[in-house]
Scaffold this active site. Structure first.
Site, PDB file in Angstrom:
ATOM      1  N   ASP A 166      10.515  -0.961  -2.322  1.00 41.23           N
ATOM      2  CA  ASP A 166      11.448  -1.649  -3.100  1.00 41.23           C
ATOM      3  C   ASP A 166      10.914  -1.735  -4.623  1.00 41.23           C
ATOM      4  O   ASP A 166       9.884  -2.533  -4.617  1.00 41.23           O
ATOM      5  CB  ASP A 166      11.796  -2.847  -2.675  1.00 41.23           C
ATOM      6  CG  ASP A 166      13.164  -3.511  -3.247  1.00 41.23           C
ATOM      7  OD1 ASP A 166      13.436  -3.091  -4.648  1.00 41.23           O
ATOM      8  OD2 ASP A 166      13.847  -4.461  -2.872  1.00 41.23           O
ATOM      9  N   ASP A 167      11.075  -0.915  -5.566  1.00 41.19           N
ATOM     10  CA  ASP A 167      10.588  -1.017  -7.015  1.00 41.19           C
ATOM     11  C   ASP A 167       9.059  -0.576  -7.029  1.00 41.19           C
ATOM     12  O   ASP A 167       8.203  -1.162  -7.832  1.00 41.19           O
ATOM     13  CB  ASP A 167      10.758  -2.425  -7.434  1.00 41.19           C
ATOM     14  CG  ASP A 167      12.095  -3.177  -7.803  1.00 41.19           C
ATOM     15  OD1 ASP A 167      12.914  -2.402  -7.553  1.00 41.19           O
ATOM     16  OD2 ASP A 167      12.152  -4.171  -8.480  1.00 41.19           O
ATOM     17  N   CYS A 208      18.632  -1.670  -7.078  1.00 40.10           N
ATOM     18  CA  CYS A 208      18.356  -1.562  -5.684  1.00 40.10           C
ATOM     19  C   CYS A 208      19.861  -1.422  -4.903  1.00 40.10           C
ATOM     20  O   CYS A 208      19.981  -0.457  -4.203  1.00 40.10           O
ATOM     21  CB  CYS A 208      17.994  -2.960  -5.335  1.00 40.10           C
ATOM     22  SG  CYS A 208      16.547  -3.672  -6.253  1.00 40.10           S
ATOM     23  N   LYS A 210      15.459  -5.235   4.118  1.00 39.13           N
ATOM     24  CA  LYS A 210      16.256  -5.695   3.091  1.00 39.13           C
ATOM     25  C   LYS A 210      17.643  -5.076   3.291  1.00 39.13           C
ATOM     26  O   LYS A 210      17.598  -3.824   3.403  1.00 39.13           O
ATOM     27  CB  LYS A 210      15.872  -5.318   1.696  1.00 39.13           C
ATOM     28  CG  LYS A 210      17.045  -5.519   0.629  1.00 39.13           C
ATOM     29  CD  LYS A 210      16.005  -5.370  -0.821  1.00 39.13           C
ATOM     30  CE  LYS A 210      16.986  -4.944  -2.019  1.00 39.13           C
ATOM     31  NZ  LYS A 210      16.171  -5.008  -3.189  1.00 39.13           N
ATOM     32  N   HIS A 224      21.276  -6.023   1.492  1.00 33.95           N
ATOM     33  CA  HIS A 224      21.730  -6.181   0.166  1.00 33.95           C
ATOM     34  C   HIS A 224      22.964  -5.141  -0.033  1.00 33.95           C
ATOM     35  O   HIS A 224      23.197  -4.265  -1.069  1.00 33.95           O
ATOM     36  CB  HIS A 224      20.570  -5.877  -1.161  1.00 33.95           C
ATOM     37  CG  HIS A 224      21.199  -6.457  -2.114  1.00 33.95           C
ATOM     38  ND1 HIS A 224      20.416  -6.391  -3.340  1.00 33.95           N
ATOM     39  CD2 HIS A 224      22.305  -7.130  -2.601  1.00 33.95           C
ATOM     40  CE1 HIS A 224      21.065  -6.888  -4.380  1.00 33.95           C
ATOM     41  NE2 HIS A 224      22.216  -7.632  -3.950  1.00 33.95           N
ATOM     42  N   HIS A 260       8.790  -5.503  -4.322  1.00 35.10           N
ATOM     43  CA  HIS A 260       9.604  -6.282  -5.281  1.00 35.10           C
ATOM     44  C   HIS A 260       9.105  -7.872  -5.439  1.00 35.10           C
ATOM     45  O   HIS A 260       8.358  -8.071  -4.422  1.00 35.10           O
ATOM     46  CB  HIS A 260      11.048  -6.333  -4.676  1.00 35.10           C
ATOM     47  CG  HIS A 260      12.127  -6.727  -5.411  1.00 35.10           C
ATOM     48  ND1 HIS A 260      12.442  -8.107  -5.750  1.00 35.10           N
ATOM     49  CD2 HIS A 260      13.326  -6.021  -5.983  1.00 35.10           C
ATOM     50  CE1 HIS A 260      13.368  -8.241  -6.549  1.00 35.10           C
ATOM     51  NE2 HIS A 260      14.166  -7.142  -6.554  1.00 35.10           N
ATOM     52  N   ASP A 318      13.216   2.921  -3.653  1.00 35.20           N
ATOM     53  CA  ASP A 318      14.927   2.543  -4.047  1.00 35.20           C
ATOM     54  C   ASP A 318      15.139   2.903  -5.572  1.00 35.20           C
ATOM     55  O   ASP A 318      16.176   3.219  -5.845  1.00 35.20           O
ATOM     56  CB  ASP A 318      15.264   1.300  -3.552  1.00 35.20           C
ATOM     57  CG  ASP A 318      15.095   0.036  -4.453  1.00 35.20           C
ATOM     58  OD1 ASP A 318      13.820   0.248  -4.872  1.00 35.20           O
ATOM     59  OD2 ASP A 318      15.680  -1.056  -4.266  1.00 35.20           O
ATOM     60  N   ASN A 319      13.930   2.622  -6.257  1.00 37.95           N
ATOM     61  CA  ASN A 319      14.344   2.962  -7.794  1.00 37.95           C
ATOM     62  C   ASN A 319      12.834   2.909  -8.392  1.00 37.95           C
ATOM     63  O   ASN A 319      11.773   2.575  -7.730  1.00 37.95           O
ATOM     64  CB  ASN A 319      15.179   1.788  -8.519  1.00 37.95           C
ATOM     65  CG  ASN A 319      14.928   0.395  -8.204  1.00 37.95           C
ATOM     66  OD1 ASN A 319      15.818  -0.090  -7.399  1.00 37.95           O
ATOM     67  ND2 ASN A 319      13.846  -0.181  -8.716  1.00 37.95           N
ATOM     68  N   LYS A 337      12.530   0.745 -13.968  1.00 34.28           N
ATOM     69  CA  LYS A 337      13.563   0.247 -13.103  1.00 34.28           C
ATOM     70  C   LYS A 337      14.638  -0.098 -14.133  1.00 34.28           C
ATOM     71  O   LYS A 337      14.336  -0.890 -15.166  1.00 34.28           O
ATOM     72  CB  LYS A 337      13.327  -1.018 -12.433  1.00 34.28           C
ATOM     73  CG  LYS A 337      14.468  -1.672 -11.746  1.00 34.28           C
ATOM     74  CD  LYS A 337      13.967  -2.968 -10.855  1.00 34.28           C
ATOM     75  CE  LYS A 337      15.157  -3.630 -10.218  1.00 34.28           C
ATOM     76  NZ  LYS A 337      14.976  -4.732  -9.126  1.00 34.28           N
TER      77      LYS A 337
HETATM   78 CA    CA Z   1      14.917  -1.826  -6.086  1.00 29.45          CA
END
Ligand code: CA
Length: 461
Positions: free
Chosen positions: A36-37, A76, A132, A134, A228, A286-287, A304
């Site tokens: 994540d990130d 995300c 996660k 979301h 993240h 994810d990004n 991001k």
């Molecule tokens: Ca993310």
């Protein structure tokens, strides 16, 4: 569920006898490891100098390293919706991070869409989601309502990592923006206490599942929230980076290192059970990395939240030992959309494919059976139709870049860092790419649900 799985397996076996289909033993387990990130450069296989990731690197070095692996959105939730359905999320109005308000049922992947777990379930796969989610906070949209047999994780878009911080029983106790980071971990239908640093707990859940269900075909969606924010790491991992002076960067490095340890344990669990050759393993972020967590997207521009390469081009690798060649460096653009298409293409005849998929099976491209281009075009669409972006091999157009008055056209072949806007110099390409984006965007729909901040705002009214 077990009886239906056995029935489906029998049906699959009968079909396999009647047709020339992959036998059960040839169908792979599937593991998707999502961070994540994480910044483009922050893996060893993309040249990180200060954060060693030897275990993550194994996936790339023992399989394929994608130098141009893209996600479908620079934040995300929408990125995950694309990955999880194999379809551009603009097809079904998932254009922003959804509110976490559990009363808003439709703030999720619509039930008409098929998740990868729902696609693999009828093919006999045991499905685990870790970490996660979301992708919907309403009880009808939890992972176990969307094709997963088991879930160990949290519904929010991020989470505290220290067990002592997780004090809220569930979403009903959330009183303000970000409180959801402190809800207790959800294990199937129950809220539980955890003992260890969250990243280690998530790794534990994946490893335990592999050992327990090794005799079944399985799909594991291992969605780490690291790295993240909030920036939290234990001394065990921080002590590895005493040479990094910047506190945020040092914590970030520790968080990535914890993920890397977990990836190593997952790969070891596969080996311990003789499954290394029979498991497709994907790794990606994810990004792109934001500035808030100390990430590094070099040599790419942006990060991001925007549509420069640093926002949507991510560390990306895939291993399928014995099927795709080791040490392959694949330079043509591929997409997180391809994970779904690749998985179901090799999951046997029972896999549910009831919608047009926007991704492709990557395997023929990686074995050399197909020397063509996986995607003639890749497309992006921002919230409220902003920042429409289209990529055609080396040519990339951002039609309405946020904060900029003019379209931006780049030649990534000579200008990977997107420094020189060619929109005044190449009107033919500008017109052609704009037309292609319009054709793609025509059937897409506007975002259907409130955003992440809406819940807190509603409560203050
Ligand atoms: Ca993310």
């Amino acid at each position: 569920m077990l009886i239906s799985r056995i029935r489906n397996r029998l049906a699959s076996a009968v079909l396999a006898c009647l047709c020339v289909m992959p036998a059960l033993a040839e169908r792979p387990n599937i593991i998707v490891i999502l961070t994540d990130d994480q910044g483009y450069k922050d893996v060893g296989f993309n040249g990180s100098q200060d954060i060693p990731t030897p275990n993550i690197d194994r996936i790339a070095h023992e399989g394929a390293l994608f130098t141009r692996g893209y996600v479908t959105h620079p934040v995300c939730g929408p990125s995950r919706a694309g990955l999880m359905t194999g379809r551009y999320q603009a097809r079904f109005g998932f254009g922003r991070n959804p509110t976490l308000n559990p009363a808003v049922e439709h703030a999720s992947i619509p039930l008409e869409e098929t998740t990868l777990a729902e696609a693999l379930d009828p093919a006999g796969y045991a499905n685990l989601a870790v970490g996660k989610w979301h992708l919907g906070s309403h009880p009808t949209r939890y992972p176990r309502k969307r094709g997963f047999d088991e879930f160990f994780g949290f519904l929010s878009g991020g989470h505290d990592y220290f067990p002592e911080n997780l004090t809220l029983q569930d979403m009903s106790e959330v009183k303000g923006h970000g409180d959801w980071y402190r809800t207790k971990i959800l294990h199937n239908g129950e809220r539980i206490e955890i003992d260890d640093y969250l990243t280690d707990e998530l790794s534990n859940a994946a490893v335990e599942f592999i050992h327990r269900r090794k005799d079944e075909l399985f799909f594991i969606y291992l969605a780490y929230n690291a790295p993240h924010t909030p920036m939290q790491a234990t001394e065990k991992y921080l002590s590895r980076f005493e040479n990094i002076q910047d506190k945020t960067r040092r914590t970030y490095a520790a968080m990535v290192s914890a993920v890397d340890d977990g990836v190593g344990r997952v790969l070891q669990a596969l080996e311990d059970n003789g499954l290394a050759n029979n498991t497709m393993v994907f790794f990606l972020s994810d990004n792109g990395g934001p500035s808030s967590n100390g990430s590094n997207n070099a040599p790419l521009r942006g990060g991001k939240g925007n549509y420069f390469e640093g926002g949507v081009r991510v560390p990306f690798a895939m291993r399928w030992t014995g099927t795709i060649p080791a040490g392959l460096i694949y330079d043509k653009p591929i997409s997180s959309l391809d994970i779904f298409a690749t998985a179901v293409a090799h999951a046997g005849p029972g896999a549910k494919i009831d919608k047009h998929l926007d991704g492709v099976d990557l395997v023929p491209y990686l074995t050399g059976a197909n020397d063509g281009v996986p995607h003639k075009y890749l497309f992006w669409r921002g919230f409220k139709n902003s920042s429409q972006t289209v990529l055609s091999m080396d040519s990339k157009l951002i039609i309405h870049p946020r904060k900029y008055a003019q379209p931006m056209l780049f030649d990534l072949g000579s200008d990977q860092a997107e420094t020189t806007n060619l929109s005044d110099k190449d009107s033919v390409q500008l017109i052609e790419l704009t037309k292609q984006h319009e054709l793609w965007n025509a059937p897409n729909i506007e975002t259907t649900f409130p955003g992440l901040g809406a819940w807190f705002q509603d409560r203050n009214k």
